[in-house]
Design a protein around this motif. Structure first.
Motif, PDB file in Angstrom:
ATOM      1  N   ARG A  36      16.189  -1.660   0.396  1.00 59.59           N
ATOM      2  CA  ARG A  36      15.857  -2.982  -0.128  1.00 59.59           C
ATOM      3  C   ARG A  36      14.399  -3.357   0.094  1.00 59.59           C
ATOM      4  O   ARG A  36      13.864  -4.189  -0.602  1.00 59.59           O
ATOM      5  CB  ARG A  36      16.763  -4.041   0.505  1.00 59.59           C
ATOM      6  N   GLY A  37      13.763  -2.788   1.087  1.00 64.02           N
ATOM      7  CA  GLY A  37      12.382  -3.139   1.376  1.00 64.02           C
ATOM      8  C   GLY A  37      11.414  -2.180   0.718  1.00 64.02           C
ATOM      9  O   GLY A  37      11.616  -1.744  -0.397  1.00 64.02           O
ATOM     10  N   GLY A  38      10.348  -1.850   1.440  1.00 62.61           N
ATOM     11  CA  GLY A  38       9.381  -0.897   0.925  1.00 62.61           C
ATOM     12  C   GLY A  38       8.256  -1.569   0.162  1.00 62.61           C
ATOM     13  O   GLY A  38       8.105  -2.789   0.167  1.00 62.61           O
ATOM     14  N   GLN A  39       7.461  -0.741  -0.514  1.00 64.50           N
ATOM     15  CA  GLN A  39       6.297  -1.231  -1.229  1.00 64.50           C
ATOM     16  C   GLN A  39       6.653  -1.705  -2.635  1.00 64.50           C
ATOM     17  O   GLN A  39       7.589  -1.209  -3.255  1.00 64.50           O
ATOM     18  CB  GLN A  39       5.245  -0.135  -1.321  1.00 64.50           C
ATOM     19  N   CYS A  40       5.858  -2.627  -3.119  1.00 66.57           N
ATOM     20  CA  CYS A  40       5.995  -3.109  -4.489  1.00 66.57           C
ATOM     21  C   CYS A  40       5.496  -2.026  -5.448  1.00 66.57           C
ATOM     22  O   CYS A  40       4.406  -1.473  -5.261  1.00 66.57           O
ATOM     23  CB  CYS A  40       5.189  -4.394  -4.666  1.00 66.57           C
ATOM     24  N   VAL A  41       6.269  -1.707  -6.465  1.00 65.31           N
ATOM     25  CA  VAL A  41       5.877  -0.649  -7.394  1.00 65.31           C
ATOM     26  C   VAL A  41       4.720  -1.063  -8.290  1.00 65.31           C
ATOM     27  O   VAL A  41       4.093  -0.218  -8.919  1.00 65.31           O
ATOM     28  CB  VAL A  41       7.073  -0.202  -8.274  1.00 65.31           C
ATOM     29  N   ALA A  42       4.405  -2.346  -8.361  1.00 63.45           N
ATOM     30  CA  ALA A  42       3.348  -2.824  -9.242  1.00 63.45           C
ATOM     31  C   ALA A  42       2.005  -2.973  -8.526  1.00 63.45           C
ATOM     32  O   ALA A  42       0.972  -2.581  -9.063  1.00 63.45           O
ATOM     33  CB  ALA A  42       3.741  -4.145  -9.890  1.00 63.45           C
ATOM     34  N   CYS A  43       2.013  -3.538  -7.319  1.00 65.12           N
ATOM     35  CA  CYS A  43       0.739  -3.804  -6.631  1.00 65.12           C
ATOM     36  C   CYS A  43       0.650  -3.150  -5.265  1.00 65.12           C
ATOM     37  O   CYS A  43      -0.375  -3.280  -4.591  1.00 65.12           O
ATOM     38  CB  CYS A  43       0.523  -5.310  -6.503  1.00 65.12           C
ATOM     39  N   LEU A  44       1.719  -2.457  -4.837  1.00 68.23           N
ATOM     40  CA  LEU A  44       1.780  -1.754  -3.548  1.00 68.23           C
ATOM     41  C   LEU A  44       1.752  -2.694  -2.340  1.00 68.23           C
ATOM     42  O   LEU A  44       1.457  -2.274  -1.232  1.00 68.23           O
ATOM     43  CB  LEU A  44       0.658  -0.713  -3.441  1.00 68.23           C
ATOM     44  N   GLU A  45       2.050  -3.957  -2.560  1.00 66.92           N
ATOM     45  CA  GLU A  45       2.256  -4.890  -1.446  1.00 66.92           C
ATOM     46  C   GLU A  45       3.363  -4.321  -0.547  1.00 66.92           C
ATOM     47  O   GLU A  45       4.412  -3.874  -1.032  1.00 66.92           O
ATOM     48  CB  GLU A  45       2.664  -6.258  -2.007  1.00 66.92           C
ATOM     49  N   PRO A  46       3.161  -4.278   0.775  1.00 64.99           N
ATOM     50  CA  PRO A  46       4.132  -3.599   1.652  1.00 64.99           C
ATOM     51  C   PRO A  46       5.456  -4.321   1.835  1.00 64.99           C
ATOM     52  O   PRO A  46       6.411  -3.732   2.324  1.00 64.99           O
ATOM     53  CB  PRO A  46       3.371  -3.499   2.983  1.00 64.99           C
ATOM     54  N   HIS A  47       5.532  -5.596   1.457  1.00 60.82           N
ATOM     55  CA  HIS A  47       6.769  -6.347   1.671  1.00 60.82           C
ATOM     56  C   HIS A  47       7.391  -6.692   0.322  1.00 60.82           C
ATOM     57  O   HIS A  47       7.047  -7.699  -0.296  1.00 60.82           O
ATOM     58  CB  HIS A  47       6.492  -7.613   2.480  1.00 60.82           C
ATOM     59  N   ALA A  48       8.282  -5.830  -0.127  1.00 57.73           N
ATOM     60  CA  ALA A  48       8.915  -6.009  -1.435  1.00 57.73           C
ATOM     61  C   ALA A  48      10.419  -6.145  -1.257  1.00 57.73           C
ATOM     62  O   ALA A  48      10.991  -5.757  -0.237  1.00 57.73           O
ATOM     63  CB  ALA A  48       8.597  -4.840  -2.347  1.00 57.73           C
ATOM     64  N   HIS A  49      11.064  -6.704  -2.271  1.00 63.94           N
ATOM     65  CA  HIS A  49      12.525  -6.830  -2.286  1.00 63.94           C
ATOM     66  C   HIS A  49      13.043  -6.062  -3.490  1.00 63.94           C
ATOM     67  O   HIS A  49      12.728  -6.397  -4.629  1.00 63.94           O
ATOM     68  CB  HIS A  49      12.929  -8.301  -2.375  1.00 63.94           C
TER      69      HIS A  49
END
Length: 259
Positions: A36-49
C-alpha cells in the motif's frame, strides 16, 4: 504534483547496497495491492497510497461531466445528460462507469501497464476504480451485477502480451466487492486487426461476429475493461450477451476517451 511519468524505482535495476527490492517477475496483481505504501509512480514522492501521493491523485482527470449512458466527457456540468450519439443510436448497454478521462497522466499510466507490463502504474487506477464502484453500489444497490466479465482477449494476443489487463481489473474488483468474475463466459473466436487507430465504424466492422458466448449468462453482467474509446467493443459484447439471455449489461472501465 504530476510532472511526467518516470519509471518506478522498484522496476529499475537495483544498485549495490540498495534496500531489498521485490523482483518484477514476483509482482502479481494481487501482490501489488498488498503493497500500500512506497513511492508515487508519477513524481516519486516517498509517501504514496496504492502508488500515488495525494497531490498526484488529485491531479488525475476526473470524468465528472459526462453522458449518463456512455460516459462520454461533455462540456456541461453533471452526469444526467445524454450525448447526441446515444440519442441518435441508443446503445444496448445500460451505462458505462469510467471515473477518469483518458488523457494525461491516465493515458500514460494505462499504456505503460498495458503495453509494457508495468503493473505498478495500474495499481492506483484499479484500486480507485474499485473504491468508486463500492460507493456507487452502496448508493444504488440495484446496479449490483450477478457477474463481472473481463473483456475477452484472443489467446494468441494474450500469450504475446503475457496477461489480459481486463482480467487483472475484474479480479481485483471481485476480491473487493465479492461479486464473482469470469474470463471465459465470452471468447473471441478469431483474431482481428488492433482497434487502435480505427474509427467507430471500422471498429464495429472489425468486431462483427468475433464473440461467442460459451454458456447461458446470468441476468445482470458488468463487462470490465481498461479504456472505452468509441464503445464499439462494449456494443458488440453487450449484443451477444443479450442475445444469449442476459437482461442488463453495464460497462465498468478505468477511463473514457474524450471523443
Amino acid at each position: 504534483m504530476i510532472k511526467g511519468l518516470k519509471s518506478l524505482s522498484t522496476l529499475m535495476t537495483p544498485k549495490v547496497n540498495s534496500a531489498k527490492r521485490i523482483p518484477r517477475a514476483q509482482i502479481s496483481i494481487k501482490g501489488l495491492f498488498q503493497l500500500r505504501g512506497g513511492q508515487c509512480v508519477a513524481c516519486l514522492e516517498p509517501h504514496a497510497h496504492f502508488g500515488l501521493c495525494t497531490p498526484c491523485r488529485q491531479d488525475l482527470p476526473a470524468n465528472h461531466s459526462h453522458c449518463r449512458c456512455c460516459a462520454l466527457p461533455i462540456a456541461y456540468a453533471g452526469d444526467e445528460l445524454i450525448c447526441g450519439q446515444c440519442l441518435k443510436d441508443p446503445p444496448p448497454f445500460s451505462r458505462i462507469v469510467a471515473p477518469w478521462r483518458y488523457r494525461f497522466p491516465v493515458d500514460g499510466m494505462v499504456q505503460r501497464y498495458k503495453y509494457n507490463g508495468q503493473r505498478a502504474y495500474a495499481r492506483p487506477l484499479i484500486q480507485d476504480l474499485s473504491t468508486h464502484l463500492t460507493l456507487m453500489l452502496e448508493t444504488h444497490p440495484e446496479r449490483t451485477p450477478d457477474l463481472l466479465l473481463a473483456s475477452p482477449m484472443h489467446p494468441a494476443r494474450r500469450r504475446k502480451r503475457g496477461f489480459n489487463q481486463a482480467a487483472d481489473i475484474a479480479e481485483h474488483i471481485s476480491r473487493q466487492s465479492g461479486i464473482p468474475w469470469s474470463a471465459d463466459l465470452v471468447v473471441r473466436n478469431r483474431r482481428t486487426r488492433p482497434q487502435r487507430g480505427l474509427n467507430r465504424e471500422e471498429r464495429l466492422a472489425n468486431l462483427r461476429g468475433i464473440y461467442q458466448v460459451t454458456r447461458i449468462p446470468p441476468a445482470s453482467i458488468a463487462i470490465v475493461d481498461d479504456v472505452v474509446t468509441t464503445g464499439a467493443t462494449a456494443r458488440s459484447l453487450t449484443e451477444v450477451l443479450l442475445e444469449a439471455g442476459a437482461r442488463e449489461v453495464q460497462i465498468w472501465a478505468l477511463a473514457r476517451t474524450p471523443g
